[in-house]
Design a protein around this motif. Structure first.
Motif, mmCIF file in Angstrom:
data_model
loop_
_atom_site.group_PDB
_atom_site.id
_atom_site.type_symbol
_atom_site.label_atom_id
_atom_site.label_comp_id
_atom_site.label_asym_id
_atom_site.label_seq_id
_atom_site.Cartn_x
_atom_site.Cartn_y
_atom_site.Cartn_z
ATOM 1 N N GLY A 1 45.915 5.417 14.629
ATOM 2 C CA GLY A 1 44.951 6.400 16.047
ATOM 3 C C GLY A 1 45.487 7.483 16.942
ATOM 4 N N ARG A 2 46.845 6.903 17.104
ATOM 5 C CA ARG A 2 46.878 7.938 18.134
ATOM 6 C C ARG A 2 47.750 9.553 17.512
ATOM 7 N NH1 ARG A 2 52.082 7.068 20.785
ATOM 8 N NH2 ARG A 2 52.488 4.649 18.782
ATOM 9 N N GLY B 1 39.024 -0.495 12.633
ATOM 10 C CA GLY B 1 38.984 1.174 12.966
ATOM 11 C C GLY B 1 38.141 1.848 12.110
ATOM 12 N N LEU B 2 37.896 0.941 10.775
ATOM 13 C CA LEU B 2 36.747 1.537 9.509
ATOM 14 C C LEU B 2 35.373 1.171 10.210
ATOM 15 C CD1 LEU B 2 36.785 3.015 6.762
ATOM 16 C CD2 LEU B 2 36.297 0.950 5.698
ATOM 17 N N THR B 3 35.317 0.739 11.143
ATOM 18 C CA THR B 3 33.534 0.213 11.476
ATOM 19 C C THR B 3 32.739 0.697 12.710
ATOM 20 O OG1 THR B 3 33.737 -2.117 11.684
ATOM 21 C CG2 THR B 3 33.744 -1.361 9.764
ATOM 22 N N GLU B 4 33.952 0.971 13.425
ATOM 23 C CA GLU B 4 33.452 0.794 15.015
ATOM 24 C C GLU B 4 33.159 1.971 16.070
ATOM 25 O OE1 GLU B 4 36.820 -1.084 17.936
ATOM 26 O OE2 GLU B 4 35.719 -2.764 17.667
ATOM 27 N N THR C 1 39.445 7.093 17.583
ATOM 28 C CA THR C 1 40.792 6.235 17.859
ATOM 29 C C THR C 1 41.690 5.317 17.964
ATOM 30 O OG1 THR C 1 39.206 5.462 19.899
ATOM 31 C CG2 THR C 1 39.998 8.208 19.975
ATOM 32 N N ASP C 2 41.150 4.815 17.260
ATOM 33 C CA ASP C 2 41.652 3.187 16.991
ATOM 34 C C ASP C 2 42.575 2.979 16.159
ATOM 35 O OD1 ASP C 2 41.837 0.881 16.409
ATOM 36 O OD2 ASP C 2 40.072 -0.197 16.810
ATOM 37 N N ASP C 3 43.053 2.615 15.536
ATOM 38 C CA ASP C 3 43.798 2.373 13.955
ATOM 39 C C ASP C 3 43.477 1.920 13.222
ATOM 40 O OD1 ASP C 3 46.105 3.596 16.139
ATOM 41 O OD2 ASP C 3 46.586 1.414 16.267
ATOM 42 N N LEU C 4 43.765 2.355 12.084
ATOM 43 C CA LEU C 4 42.590 1.680 10.975
ATOM 44 C C LEU C 4 43.585 1.182 9.651
ATOM 45 C CD1 LEU C 4 39.819 4.506 9.167
ATOM 46 C CD2 LEU C 4 41.428 3.770 7.933
ATOM 47 N N ALA C 5 43.273 0.732 8.900
ATOM 48 C CA ALA C 5 44.502 0.312 7.708
ATOM 49 C C ALA C 5 43.734 -0.383 7.014
ATOM 50 C CB ALA C 5 45.164 -1.401 7.965
#
Length: 397
Positions: free
Chosen positions: A180-181, A329-332, A380-384
């Motif tokens: 995200g960063r 991160g995929l849904t927020e 802004t959130d990480d995503l995996a």
């Protein structure tokens, strides 16, 4: 008639004159006025004064006399270059010191001028060229540093982002990872896939709370620990308990916790065993479409280490299908460009239903693109994302 293109504005050159002879300093100042250049002149009579000026102000060009009370010769060039490595240096020499000028350029000066042989035109051209050359050298050095950082990041990425360990499995593994960063290599999310000695396929997707290097380091630690523990034969609640112990030991004074989903896929038996530690439920794709699999939920790692509540769920699998594990991160993100409600799992499933059929990698890429577009750049959130596809059961022995 079109308006003429305006000429570029002449920059203001910030010049530091380091000269202990008052007459020579006055001559240089008068020549600078005659050049027509826009400039701001600061003077120093010793290297100590020059060091003070370079510490407290930005300078584009240094006019440096080689004979100062506290330093003499080309050592002055070396010292000044150390103080201001990206600033143009023009050396001032006497009539009998032309070799000293060449030596000064070898020591790092951009050019040299001989006192008594300098006119306004020569000084103007010399200053302009020296500053241009200095800027070019700086840009080249920054570009080289960026290339080296990119190469180092690529090596780190190969070392820190896992390669699936698959020996005989016919399952297709597709992964995507986005920190995200901005310009970050890794975030707090982690994923991995390993085929064990038992012939089963083991997968994990996790998300460490928070952002920044501490969360990323803990995510890497948990991913490596998970792989080692799985290869060592640990499974289910025992595996989660050991991961939680490692998390508590490694998180330090920060109250970081982690959610994760463990999955063991038995393609021959047609089942997947799932453990959820505060994590989103996997998605299952069949011939009828994609839906959220029904699975029991347990507590996130590090929240209450004494609880150890992680029930197992066995999911029956179709002969051909897919399972998708992902982080939030995929849904927020928001469901629309102007904000509004979060996308959530229902919005994600509706989006998947509208996407055109494609291979797993292209489908995940399009899904990520669409969710981020709906979030209007607020990601802004990480995503995996980790997807496992299988096509027909392998023959039994």
């Amino acid at each position: 008639m079109s308006e003429p293109t305006p000429l570029p504005v002449e920059p203001t050159y910030r010049v530091l004159l380091v000269e202990d002879d008052a007459a020579d300093a006055l001559l240089v100042e008068e020549l600078l006025y005659d050049t027509g250049l826009r400039f701001e002149l600061t003077s120093a009579t010793t290297l100590a004064q020059a060091r003070h000026e370079l510490t407290h102000r930005q300078v584009d060009c240094i006019l440096l006399d080689l004979h100062l009370p506290d330093l003499s010769g080309t050592n002055g060039v070396t010292t000044v270059r150390d103080l201001a490595p990206h600033t143009a240096v023009i050396v001032l020499t006497g009539l009998s010191e032309q070799q000293a000028g060449a030596d000064a350029m070898a020591a790092g000066a951009q050019d040299y001028l001989v006192k008594g042989k300098v006119d306004a035109d020569l000084l103007r051209r010399t200053v302009r060229y020296a500053v241009y050359r200095s800027h070019t050298e700086r840009a080249s050095a920054e570009a080289q540093a960026a290339r080296l950082r990119a190469a180092e990041n690529a090596r780190l990425e190969r070392g820190l982002l896992p390669q699936p360990m698959l020996d005989t499995s016919t399952v297709t593994v597709t992964t995507r990872y986005l920190p995200g960063r901005e310009q970050a290599l890794l975030g707090g999310d982690f994923l991995d896939v390993v085929e064990g000695d038992d012939g089963l396929l083991h997968a994990v997707v996790g998300d460490v709370s928070g952002h920044g290097p501490d969360a990323a380091a803990l995510g890497v630690c948990l991913r490596i620990a998970w792989r080692s523990l799985v290869l060592g034969g640990h499974r289910g609640p025992d595996l989660l308990h050991l991961l939680e112990r490692i998390l508590v030991a490694e998180r330090g004074p920060q109250f970081l916790f982690a959610t994760c989903a463990l999955l063991t896929l038995d393609q021959t038996g047609g089942t997947a065993t799932v453990y959820l530690a505060g994590h989103d439920t996997p998605l299952i794709t069949t011939a009828e479409g994609t839906r959220e699999a029904a699975a029991a939920h347990g507590i996130a790692l590090g929240i209450a280490p004494e609880v150890r509540s992680w029930p197992a769920t066995v999911i029956p699998l179709p002969p051909t299908g897919a399972l998708t594990l992902y982080t939030d991160g995929l849904t927020e993100g928001h469901s629309g460009a102007t904000g509004g409600e979060r996308l959530g799992v229902e919005g994600l499933l509706a989006l998947i239903e509208r996407l055109p059929p494609s291979d797993p990698g292209a489908l995940i890429d399009l899904l990520i693109k669409e969710t981020r577009a709906r979030n209007a750049g607020r990601h802004t959130d990480d995503l995996a994302v980790l997807r496992l596809d299988w096509h027909g059961r392998p023959p039994t022995a």
